[in-house]
Design an enzyme around this catalytic site. Structure first.
Site, mmCIF file in Angstrom:
data_model
loop_
_atom_site.group_PDB
_atom_site.id
_atom_site.type_symbol
_atom_site.label_atom_id
_atom_site.label_comp_id
_atom_site.label_asym_id
_atom_site.label_seq_id
_atom_site.Cartn_x
_atom_site.Cartn_y
_atom_site.Cartn_z
ATOM 1 N N GLU A 224 -2.962 -3.205 7.424
ATOM 2 C CA GLU A 224 -1.590 -3.216 6.930
ATOM 3 C C GLU A 224 -0.627 -2.798 8.044
ATOM 4 O OE1 GLU A 224 -2.105 -0.440 3.803
ATOM 5 O OE2 GLU A 224 -3.600 -1.683 2.783
ATOM 6 N N LEU B 217 -1.410 -5.237 1.052
ATOM 7 C CA LEU B 217 -1.693 -3.843 0.740
ATOM 8 C C LEU B 217 -2.878 -3.800 -0.217
ATOM 9 C CD1 LEU B 217 -0.615 -0.898 1.101
ATOM 10 C CD2 LEU B 217 0.688 -1.269 -0.995
ATOM 11 N N ALA B 218 -4.083 -4.018 0.308
ATOM 12 C CA ALA B 218 -5.279 -4.135 -0.530
ATOM 13 C C ALA B 218 -6.503 -3.824 0.326
ATOM 14 C CB ALA B 218 -5.373 -5.526 -1.142
ATOM 15 N N GLU B 219 -6.880 -2.558 0.358
ATOM 16 C CA GLU B 219 -7.988 -2.139 1.222
ATOM 17 C C GLU B 219 -9.307 -2.805 0.846
ATOM 18 O OE1 GLU B 219 -4.721 0.648 1.747
ATOM 19 O OE2 GLU B 219 -5.752 -0.089 -0.054
ATOM 20 N N GLN C 169 -4.856 2.667 6.729
ATOM 21 C CA GLN C 169 -3.633 3.297 7.209
ATOM 22 C C GLN C 169 -3.699 4.825 7.224
ATOM 23 O OE1 GLN C 169 0.446 2.562 5.280
ATOM 24 N NE2 GLN C 169 0.283 0.982 6.856
ATOM 25 N N GLY D 76 -6.867 8.908 2.919
ATOM 26 C CA GLY D 76 -6.943 8.855 1.477
ATOM 27 C C GLY D 76 -6.831 7.457 0.903
ATOM 28 N N PHE D 77 -6.468 6.474 1.731
ATOM 29 C CA PHE D 77 -6.327 5.105 1.248
ATOM 30 C C PHE D 77 -7.634 4.318 1.357
ATOM 31 C CE2 PHE D 77 -1.586 5.141 2.702
ATOM 32 C CZ PHE D 77 -1.327 6.142 1.780
ATOM 33 N N PRO E 230 -9.985 2.738 -2.304
ATOM 34 C CA PRO E 230 -10.035 1.424 -2.949
ATOM 35 C C PRO E 230 -11.071 0.491 -2.321
ATOM 36 C CG PRO E 230 -7.765 2.105 -2.695
ATOM 37 C CD PRO E 230 -8.598 3.101 -1.944
ATOM 38 N N HIS F 243 -3.082 11.867 2.845
ATOM 39 C CA HIS F 243 -2.647 11.605 4.211
ATOM 40 C C HIS F 243 -3.248 12.587 5.211
ATOM 41 C CE1 HIS F 243 0.393 9.562 1.807
ATOM 42 N NE2 HIS F 243 0.758 8.886 2.875
#
Length: 339
Positions: free
Chosen positions: A44, A73-75, A97, A100-101, A104, A144
């Site tokens: 992203e 925006l789709a891990e 990014q 914590g992301f 998914p 983060h």
């Protein structure tokens, strides 16, 4: 957020250069892409923007949109697509990014990416690198600043590494891309602006080797990622008080290179492990248990651990309380020496 623009190292240069950690990563990615046109970058905002931390800055302009892909925006889609690309002979490098992301995409990573080679009895390779900025010290919030390394180190089929210096960042990202196995590449985001010497003409040590970064005689302190610098700070303070700390940079979290750690512990007789992650069921606990099994008779005190607390990451104003600092390491060293 902008980073200082610095000349990237020439692959043929023999003179080491001083680069920020982020620019060393950028140079390592550039060299890998130059040497192998099957290397692709995905994530992203990594193209035109150059990523949140500007690690991929300038690479899309140099290599084009077909090799540096701005994704939705789709891990889960990023990693799932990377798996398909790897099956087709490419070497995708995915950027998550923030730490914590990654969740998914956790199913794709642990249920598919980690197991496909084993499921095919080695006939199908998965040369996928997943870059994850992780850890604290940037004044952000939960999702983060977390340290999720234990989830991935616990998963068979994944290699997990974390550089702590610009030189390691430069070489380890290239080694990770060259690996035939999937690599979780954990980047301590607190170090993105740290400058250090990068030698583009000589590889320091192999990807999965741990390394003694400071010699000492009284106690061994083992750490990884951003905590290596904190351990070195503690060692300098301890030296002023007459205590000699040896510091080991783990570098590879799975597999773990225990040789330098055990050699060090057998010399000092004591060990402390320092990490940002919570202590419960953590990497530090596994390494402490292994050291006590394999160097029991050399130990003069139990292996002690310094870690983040077993709570969700707190608001930014409390990160200084949550994250281990030099004082907490020194307190553990004093307890080890008191036995």
């Amino acid at each position: 957020m902008t980073l200082e623009t610095t000349q990237t190292p020439d692959a043929a240069a023999s003179v080491p250069q001083s680069l920020p950690f982020s620019r060393a990563l950028n140079a390592g990615l550039r060299r890998a892409m130059t040497e192998n046109d099957r290397v692709l970058l995905m994530g992203e905002d990594i193209g035109r923007l150059g990523g949140v931390f500007r690690v991929t800055e300038g690479l899309q302009a140099e290599f084009g949109e077909r090799r540096v892909l701005d994704t939705p925006l789709a891990e889960s889609a990023i990693v799932g697509t990377a798996i398909g690309l790897a099956m087709s002979g490419f070497r995708p490098v995915c950027e998550i990014q923030f730490d914590g992301f990654v969740f998914p995409a956790f199913d794709q990573i642990t249920s598919q990416l980690a197991k496909l080679t084993y499921r095919h009895e080695g006939a199908l390779q998965m040369p996928v690198v997943i870059r994850i900025p992780y850890g604290g010290h940037i004044g952000a919030v939960e999702h983060h600043q977390e340290s999720p390394e234990a989830y991935f180190a616990h998963t068979p089929g994944l290699r997990v590494v974390s550089p702590s210096t610009p030189n390691d960042a430069y070489w380890m990202i290239q080694d990770a891309i060259a690996s035939s196995d999937p690599v979780i590449f954990l980047e301590p985001k607190a170090k993105y602006w740290m400058k250090g010497e990068v030698n583009a003409s000589a590889r320091a040590v192999p990807l999965h080797a741990s390394r003694i970064v400071r010699r000492g005689t009284d106690v061994t302190v083992v750490a990884h990622g951003a905590m290596v610098a904190v351990a070195l700070q503690a060692a300098a303070l301890a030296e002023a008080e007459g205590t000699s700390m040896e510091v080991v940079d783990l570098r590879s979290l799975s597999p773990v290179d225990y040789g330098p750690i055990l050699d060090s512990v057998r010399r000092t007789g004591r060990m402390v492990y320092a990490q940002e992650a919570p202590g419960m069921v953590s990497l530090g606990g596994e390494i402490a248990a292994t050291v006590m099994e394999r160097a029991f008779y050399a130990l003069e005190a139990p292996v002690l651990r310094v870690s983040g607390f077993d709570t969700p990451f707190p608001p930014a104003k409390l990160e200084g309380v949550y994250l281990p600092d030099a004082d907490r390491i020194l307190e553990a060293v004093d307890r080890a020496l008191a036995y």
